[in-house]
Design an enzyme around this catalytic site. Sequence first.
Site: not given
Length: 309
Positions: A185, A200
């Site tokens: 990501s 996250y």
Amino acid sequence: MISTWIILVSILGFFILLKNFIFFLKWIFVILLRPSKDLKGIYGSWALITGSTDGIGKAFAFKLAKKGLNLVLVSRNSGKLKRVRDEIQDRYPDIKIRIFELDFSEDDVVSRVRVMEEMIEGLDIGVLINNVGVTYPGAMYFHEVDEKIWMNLVRVNVEGTSYVTKVVLKGMVARRRGAIVNMGSGASIVVPSHPLYAIYSATKGYVDQLSRSLYVEYKPYGIDVQCQVPLYVSTKMASQVAQVERSSIFIPTAEKYVEAAVGFIGYDQPRCTPYWAHSIQWFFASLLPDALLDEWRLSIGIRRMKLTT
């Protein structure tokens, strides 16, 4: 003396410009001209995809089926698994498809992965797409994150990726070939921090470092490990996190992203951003000071938090 310095600076400037020009030409070649690999011929006839019933995972399933690979589809929802299987089978009737229901957030994930290991025994799994992943239900400060939420992130993003990779790697090592794609990501790589989504971001940082280490570890075995780093893609998760309502040049559909992503599999790039517009965003982000990016990301997180409260 002054003229000597002018010559030296001019030479240095020339080489800097030449380096950047070569980098630009290479980027153009990769984006527009470089052919995709024959994944089935190089790695094997089967692909295993986690998180395969929505978004990027589903797009990978269709794209790899189009390239002639048989599929093992893994997801937590049996109904969706069957629907996706039937959709792919209708379009590509010659493809063999197996489905396996696995909820990575459950406590019995280890035992379920072992069952999956038994199911795939003997299959020539040449490509593994570790796509499964979850994030926060909304932006929040670290001290406000419920234990159940952050444990779920660790189970799915960290443990899930690790367990599946270890299981599939055994067969790849024995056959001395394989490709593993872990979905990273931009939250943990492109920007220096991702405030209000700290856990996250940290779990995706784990995926990145795991991928880069395994890339070195298993290269001698003929196994290519790659961490692909998308920025925003028009998926259910992006809609949940960033209120993304529609796709655009910088926010592609899952299908457009995967079209680019498959073209990067097998090339010697342990970390990459396949979609061309994302790579442009990454380039410009690299030119900005970390402090400026930190403030920008924090302001975005606070704005999103206010929208959900």
